[in-house]
Scaffold this motif. Sequence first.
Motif, PDB file in Angstrom:
ATOM      1  N   PRO A  69       0.810  -1.223   0.000  1.00 29.15           N
ATOM      2  CA  PRO A  69       0.000   0.000   0.000  1.00 29.15           C
ATOM      3  C   PRO A  69       0.843   1.273   0.000  1.00 29.15           C
ATOM      4  CG  PRO A  69      -0.811  -1.525   1.648  1.00 29.15           C
ATOM      5  CD  PRO A  69       0.467  -2.090   1.130  1.00 29.15           C
ATOM      6  N   MET A  70       2.023   1.225   0.628  1.00 24.54           N
ATOM      7  CA  MET A  70       2.909   2.391   0.600  1.00 24.54           C
ATOM      8  C   MET A  70       3.388   2.680  -0.815  1.00 24.54           C
ATOM      9  SD  MET A  70       5.204   1.817   4.016  1.00 24.54           S
ATOM     10  CE  MET A  70       6.340   3.112   3.581  1.00 24.54           C
ATOM     11  N   LEU A  71       3.789   1.635  -1.534  1.00 26.29           N
ATOM     12  CA  LEU A  71       4.228   1.825  -2.913  1.00 26.29           C
ATOM     13  C   LEU A  71       3.092   2.323  -3.800  1.00 26.29           C
ATOM     14  CD1 LEU A  71       6.516  -1.288  -3.468  1.00 26.29           C
ATOM     15  CD2 LEU A  71       7.212   1.100  -3.208  1.00 26.29           C
ATOM     16  N   ALA A  72       1.909   1.765  -3.606  1.00 27.41           N
ATOM     17  CA  ALA A  72       0.758   2.211  -4.398  1.00 27.41           C
ATOM     18  C   ALA A  72       0.459   3.688  -4.124  1.00 27.41           C
ATOM     19  CB  ALA A  72      -0.458   1.349  -4.079  1.00 27.41           C
ATOM     20  N   GLY A  73       0.508   4.099  -2.860  1.00 28.92           N
ATOM     21  CA  GLY A  73       0.291   5.506  -2.522  1.00 28.92           C
ATOM     22  C   GLY A  73       1.356   6.407  -3.106  1.00 28.92           C
ATOM     23  N   THR A  74       2.603   5.949  -3.082  1.00 27.47           N
ATOM     24  CA  THR A  74       3.695   6.746  -3.650  1.00 27.47           C
ATOM     25  C   THR A  74       3.540   6.902  -5.158  1.00 27.47           C
ATOM     26  OG1 THR A  74       5.179   5.988  -1.902  1.00 27.47           O
ATOM     27  CG2 THR A  74       6.197   6.903  -3.877  1.00 27.47           C
TER      28      THR A  74
END
Length: 101
Positions: free
Chosen positions: A57-62
Amino acid sequence: MTRPPAGPDSPDQSTDPLVSAVRQRGDRHRQARLRGEPGVTRRLAQIGVLGWIIVMPMLAGTFLGRWLDRTLNSGLFWTAPLLMLGLALGCWSAWKWMGRA
């Protein structure tokens, strides 16, 4: 030893969350004793899954934030909040996954 009859003020034991939690914990304990201690590879696999649950989810948000920033020409206005939102979502998902396992 006999139990006193259930009165109108006593909670029904089939719907009492404390009773069901104690039963679930006892069942888990008995299953763990029967299965034995998990191996090192299983523990490493669990740690790896836990890491990916947080990171994805962090990568998707970034990536979404960078795309919005490039599209709207807004610097890092969307990247930082969406990264933090991804972190919060990943930690919440990991917490739920650990509570289920």
